[in-house]
Motif scaffolding. Structure first.
Motif, short mmCIF file in Angstrom:
data_model
loop_
_atom_site.label_atom_id
_atom_site.label_comp_id
_atom_site.label_asym_id
_atom_site.label_seq_id
_atom_site.Cartn_x
_atom_site.Cartn_y
_atom_site.Cartn_z
N SER A 567 0.83 -1.20 0.00
CA SER A 567 0.00 0.00 0.00
C SER A 567 0.87 1.25 0.00
O SER A 567 0.58 2.24 -0.69
N ARG A 568 1.96 1.20 0.78
CA ARG A 568 2.86 2.35 0.85
C ARG A 568 3.53 2.58 -0.51
O ARG A 568 3.66 3.72 -0.97
N ARG A 569 3.95 1.48 -1.17
CA ARG A 569 4.57 1.62 -2.49
C ARG A 569 3.59 2.23 -3.49
O ARG A 569 3.95 3.10 -4.29
N LEU A 570 2.35 1.77 -3.43
CA LEU A 570 1.35 2.30 -4.35
C LEU A 570 1.06 3.77 -4.04
O LEU A 570 0.84 4.57 -4.96
N GLN A 571 1.08 4.14 -2.77
CA GLN A 571 0.88 5.53 -2.39
C GLN A 571 1.98 6.40 -2.99
O GLN A 571 1.72 7.51 -3.48
N ASN A 572 3.20 5.92 -2.98
CA ASN A 572 4.31 6.65 -3.59
C ASN A 572 4.10 6.81 -5.10
O ASN A 572 4.36 7.87 -5.67
N GLU A 573 3.62 5.72 -5.74
CA GLU A 573 3.32 5.79 -7.17
C GLU A 573 2.26 6.85 -7.44
O GLU A 573 2.36 7.62 -8.40
N ILE A 574 1.23 6.87 -6.60
CA ILE A 574 0.14 7.83 -6.77
C ILE A 574 0.65 9.26 -6.65
O ILE A 574 0.29 10.14 -7.44
N GLN A 575 1.52 9.49 -5.67
CA GLN A 575 2.07 10.84 -5.48
C GLN A 575 2.92 11.27 -6.69
O GLN A 575 2.83 12.41 -7.15
N VAL A 576 3.74 10.33 -7.19
CA VAL A 576 4.55 10.64 -8.37
C VAL A 576 3.65 10.92 -9.57
O VAL A 576 3.89 11.86 -10.35
N MET A 577 2.61 10.11 -9.71
CA MET A 577 1.69 10.28 -10.83
C MET A 577 0.97 11.62 -10.75
O MET A 577 0.82 12.33 -11.75
N GLU A 578 0.51 12.01 -9.55
CA GLU A 578 -0.19 13.28 -9.39
C GLU A 578 0.72 14.45 -9.76
O GLU A 578 0.30 15.42 -10.40
N LYS A 579 1.99 14.37 -9.33
CA LYS A 579 2.95 15.42 -9.66
C LYS A 579 3.16 15.50 -11.17
O LYS A 579 3.18 16.58 -11.77
N ARG A 580 3.32 14.32 -11.80
CA ARG A 580 3.54 14.28 -13.24
C ARG A 580 2.30 14.78 -13.98
O ARG A 580 2.41 15.45 -15.02
N ASN A 581 1.12 14.47 -13.46
CA ASN A 581 -0.11 14.93 -14.10
C ASN A 581 -0.21 16.44 -14.10
O ASN A 581 -0.61 17.06 -15.09
N LYS A 582 0.14 17.05 -12.97
CA LYS A 582 0.11 18.52 -12.88
C LYS A 582 1.07 19.13 -13.90
O LYS A 582 0.76 20.15 -14.53
N GLU A 583 2.23 18.49 -14.07
CA GLU A 583 3.21 19.00 -15.03
C GLU A 583 2.67 18.90 -16.46
O GLU A 583 2.86 19.81 -17.27
N LYS A 584 1.99 17.78 -16.75
CA LYS A 584 1.43 17.60 -18.09
C LYS A 584 0.40 18.68 -18.41
O LYS A 584 0.41 19.27 -19.48
#
Length: 605
Positions: A567-584
């Motif tokens: 769950s923690r690993r997936l949470q990290n993925e989600i945070q990275v994805m959200e950051k990348r989404n904002k950049e896109k």
């Protein structure tokens, strides 16, 4: 059109020749002719598990794909059958049947992995077909899904580790359908009956523990849960007694187990109603021609020893289509400009209005058919090409008008010039006769139609060039006193100066007209490109929200199962994805050419 999908029998799409995968040119030609969106359903599984039977049913046939009733795997490579979609108008159903995995005759698991990966990359619905219940043996046979991170890349620039890259698989992976064949056990857990979907979900639960066995147990389950956006399960009872299985394609429905017939019908109904059209990131629907390019891109990568890359494949496809879109837009502009006006135009505004309309239509054509235009390279090139054509048209319009007016002036004024040369006006009172004749010829010139936008400039230039001739006649005229000659000479100078002023004012007026029109076109481009940007941004946000919802849902499941580390690993993925989404979203800005820095075509002399 139905003719697009007139394919009576399956055909090999990707041939497997001695472990080498290569595309079949005839099959690619069939794909390239399909302009409709395609719903691509691929099936994989161990050999002799009845994959081809299901695909034939989806095609509405009993025969077609080879069933292979012996211990040998009949289907080599990936076979394709394109048929009209039975429920979605103007869509084509593309069925991909793959060679059986685990065929002992091949002795090449690497080849199986590539077949598995290609089926995922090309399909919008991925069917995994296996025999019996979901147990550890069934999961072990799904080893290929755990190797996808080593076989597929999402971006051309890999992240610092494979985990980040694989976390994006869900954004373009197909829906996952697990078909369980010849199931003879009851679907239940803890004494409770389960639906097929509940059974699949229960089978994908993870084990708590950090041992090697626990990790091996969890890995394929984690991959299925994290990679595939939607999951569905179908259970099939044995279709008939084992002695008749070799005759399956020749048996009528009333000769088969009624439950099996019903289960097959439900499977087909689900595929027809729920399978989406194949789409690229950004919601761009894939037609047959685009699918053909994806096949070539992935096979080329595998053949050259590279990993198939979704981003590279999409960019290569976009480059081809954006170039075609640009050429189509330019062709439309050229055709409409040539048909819309006859040069030279009587007014500049006539030409400006036509250019603005043709440019707007050309840009609309490009924006409608282009996608993934990185750094707006093709937009820039299109606008540059249209600007060049506009300058050429402006210059041509000016030259044609200038040539026409010059020729007209020669025809009208040459008799006057000949008379001057012969001394017809070198007599007392000749100057006033010369001026009178010149004014008469000016009016004749001005009455002539279709002279174009240079009529006034060319006339004024001619009159200025004939000032010396007029002054010579004036000085020779003995009927005029010295005082009268001085007055007339001043008048000639004043007329010449005024003509120069009028000429400059006319040129400035045209320049201002061109600048105002450029600003209008600039604003029109802003509007068009902003609308395109808004659509793309909305599609990206929609995709991001869908993927984020899937990941959050999976994280919640992991917490419920007590898998805190996952769950923690997936949470990290989600945070990275959200950051990348904002950049896109931030980077998705509309390119607008800085028209004011470009030179306005010169008009006139």
């Amino acid at each position: 059109m139905a003719s697009e999908t007139c394919m009576p029998d399956p055909m090999c799409l990707i041939e497997n020749v001695k472990g080498q995968l290569r595309p079949n040119q005839k099959a690619l030609e069939i794909l390239s002719a399909i302009t409709q969106p395609v719903v691509v359903v691929a099936i994989v599984g161990l050999y002799r598990t009845g994959k081809s039977y299901l695909m034939n049913k989806l095609a509405g046939k009993n025969t077609g794909f080879s069933l292979g009733s012996t211990v040998q795997s009949h289907t080599k490579g990936i076979w394709m059958w394109c048929v009209p979609h039975p429920q979605k108008a103007d869509h084509t159903l593309v069925l991909l049947d793959t060679e059986g995995l685990g065929d002992i005759e091949k002795g090449d698991s690497d080849n199986d992995c590539w077949i598995f990966a290609l089926a995922i990359l090309l399909s919008s619905t991925f069917v995994y077909n296996s025999m019996g219940a979901i147990n550890q043996q069934a999961m072990d046979h799904l080893q290929y899904v755990t190797e996808l991170t080593d076989r597929i890349r999402t971006t051309s620039s890999p992240r610092s580790n494979g985990t980040e890259d694989s976390s994006e698989f869900v954004s373009f992976f197909p829906d996952f359908v697990w078909t369980l064949r010849d199931v003879t056990v009851r679907l239940e857990a803890d004494g409770q009956s389960l639906t097929a979907d509940e059974y699949l979900e229960n089978s994908l639960k993870l084990k708590q523990g950090a041992s090697k066995e626990d990790k091996n147990y969890n890995l394929p389950r984690l991959c299925i849960r994290k990679f595939f956006p939607r999951k569905k399960c179908f259970v099939f009872y044995p279709p008939t007694e084992w002695k008749k299985l070799s005759e399956l394609e020749n048996l009528r429905d009333d000769e088969l187990d009624s439950d099996f017939v019903q289960q097959a019908a439900e499977f087909c109904s689900f595929i027809f109603s729920s399978s989406k059209a194949k789409a690229l990131p950004g919601g761009v629907k894939v037609n047959g021609a685009r699918l053909e390019k994806l096949v070539l891109s992935y096979i080329d990568a595998i053949s050259s020893g590279d990993l198939p890359c979704m981003e590279n494949a999409v960019l290569a496809l976009a480059k081809i289509e954006n170039l075609a879109a640009m050429q189509k837009a330019i062709a439309h502009y050229d055709q409409q400009m040539s048909q819309g006006v006859q040069l030279p135009t009587e007014t500049l505004q006539e030409l400006l209005d036509l250019h603005r309309t043709c440019e707007r239509e050309a840009i609309e054509i490009f924006l409608r058919t282009s996608f993934k235009d990185e750094d707006h390279a093709f937009q820039k090139e299109l606008l540059a090409q249209l600007e060049k054509r506009w300058e050429v048209t402006c210059n041509k319009n000016v030259k044609l008008s200038s040539d026409l007016c010059s020729e007209l002036l020669r025809n009208i004024f040459s008799p006057l010039e000949e008379a001057v040369t012969k001394g017809a006006y070198s007599q007392p009172g000749g100057y006033l006769l010369f001026v009178e004749k010149r004014e008469e010829l000016k009016k004749k010139y001005l009455r002539e139609p279709r002279k174009g936008i240079q009529a006034e400039e060319i006339l004024q230039a001619y009159l200025q060039s004939s000032v010396v001739m007029a002054e010579t006649i004036l000085q020779r005229d003995q009927a005029l006193t010295v005082k009268q000659k001085e007055i007339e000479a001043e008048r000639v100078k004043a007329d010449s100066a005024q003509a120069s002023v009028d000429l400059l004012e006319e040129m400035e007026k045209k320049h201002v007209q061109m600048m105002k029109e450029r600003e209008r076109r600039h604003q029109e481009r802003v509007r068009q490109l902003t609308e395109k940007m808004d659509v793309e941004r909305a599609q990206i946000v929609k995709e991001q929200e869908r993927i984020l919802a899937l990941k959050l849902q999976e994280q919640e499941r992991l917490l419920k199962e007590g898998m805190k580390e996952e769950s923690r690993r997936l949470q990290n993925e989600i945070q990275v994805m959200e950051k990348r989404n904002k950049e896109k979203v931030r980077d998705l800005t509309c390119f607008v050419t800085n028209d004011h820095e470009k030179k306005v075509p010169k008009l006139g002399k």
